[in-house]
Design a protein around this motif. Sequence first.
Motif, PDB file in Angstrom:
ATOM      1  N   SER A   1      13.363 -14.617  21.096  1.00 47.83           N
ATOM      2  CA  SER A   1      13.801 -16.197  20.727  1.00 47.83           C
ATOM      3  C   SER A   1      12.434 -17.195  20.416  1.00 47.83           C
TER       4      SER A   1
ATOM      5  N   TYR B   1      12.818 -20.030  27.756  1.00 41.91           N
ATOM      6  CA  TYR B   1      13.335 -18.768  28.243  1.00 41.91           C
ATOM      7  C   TYR B   1      12.924 -18.693  29.584  1.00 41.91           C
TER       8      TYR B   1
ATOM      9  N   THR C   1      22.636 -12.248  28.565  1.00 44.46           N
ATOM     10  CA  THR C   1      21.866 -13.303  27.911  1.00 44.46           C
ATOM     11  C   THR C   1      22.685 -14.328  27.306  1.00 44.46           C
TER      12      THR C   1
ATOM     13  N   ASP D   1      22.624 -18.597  25.766  1.00 48.40           N
ATOM     14  CA  ASP D   1      21.654 -19.494  25.318  1.00 48.40           C
ATOM     15  C   ASP D   1      22.485 -20.845  24.978  1.00 48.40           C
TER      16      ASP D   1
ATOM     17  N   HIS E   1      15.814 -25.474  22.422  1.00 46.94           N
ATOM     18  CA  HIS E   1      16.654 -24.203  22.399  1.00 46.94           C
ATOM     19  C   HIS E   1      16.250 -23.120  23.769  1.00 46.94           C
ATOM     20  N   TYR E   2      17.255 -23.154  24.501  1.00 49.34           N
ATOM     21  CA  TYR E   2      17.242 -22.124  25.744  1.00 49.34           C
ATOM     22  C   TYR E   2      17.697 -20.839  25.477  1.00 49.34           C
ATOM     23  N   THR E   3      17.264 -20.090  26.229  1.00 58.91           N
ATOM     24  CA  THR E   3      17.785 -18.703  26.315  1.00 58.91           C
ATOM     25  C   THR E   3      17.522 -18.330  27.680  1.00 58.91           C
TER      26      THR E   3
END
Length: 213
Positions: free
Chosen positions: A71, A86, A128, A130, A187-189
């Motif tokens: 990512s 992340y 996972t 997001d 942007h999150y993962t």
Amino acid sequence: MREINGRRGKSPIAATFVFASVILLAGCVSASKPTGEDLKSQPLPNPAGELETVLDEEGNEVKITTNDPASFQTLSKDSSEYFRVYITSDHYKLRQIRGAKFIHRKVDKGGDALISEELAKYNRINFTDDGIILVILNGNTGAVETIRFNTRVPRINDLAKVIQNDVTRWAMEHSEEKPVVTKYQIHYTIRLENRSGTTRDKVKEDLKREVRK
């Protein structure tokens, strides 16, 4: 690797053939193992363009590399995307890919660690998730006015809460008295790992009980 068991009645020639095959296979596996050179990270182009500086969670200038999460490596197609995060129960990783000369997040190692620890209780499945957060700041003071999910919301509600808790603790610093940047996306993962040995069916049952409460 499958275990090869001998069978009664095999001829010495057959046994020798099996043994030789195992030795040959072991040699191939050994030869194909990656060396230290293979595992060495390679720098990648900055996702937001070569004119941008990339900062990590400690405020250090870094390069995106092949060892970073996938990512972090992808090209940024949205000019309002400034941060990528992340998180696992062991690590909190951040990359600021835009606007470092105008705005940056204050380093908060303790807060980062607490957010990671929150994920430990969810490590019952390999999963996972997001989400994308949009943050809008006051054009005069730089104070946060709006925090909301934008275009992408995590599938698990509890993980959405973890992300929201993370964003609200961030403290931002501006290079100018009147902020240049008044809007940015994060942007999150989030990566969960099944460390309990619990089966998927057992997880479903546990979740059903939690809903009934």
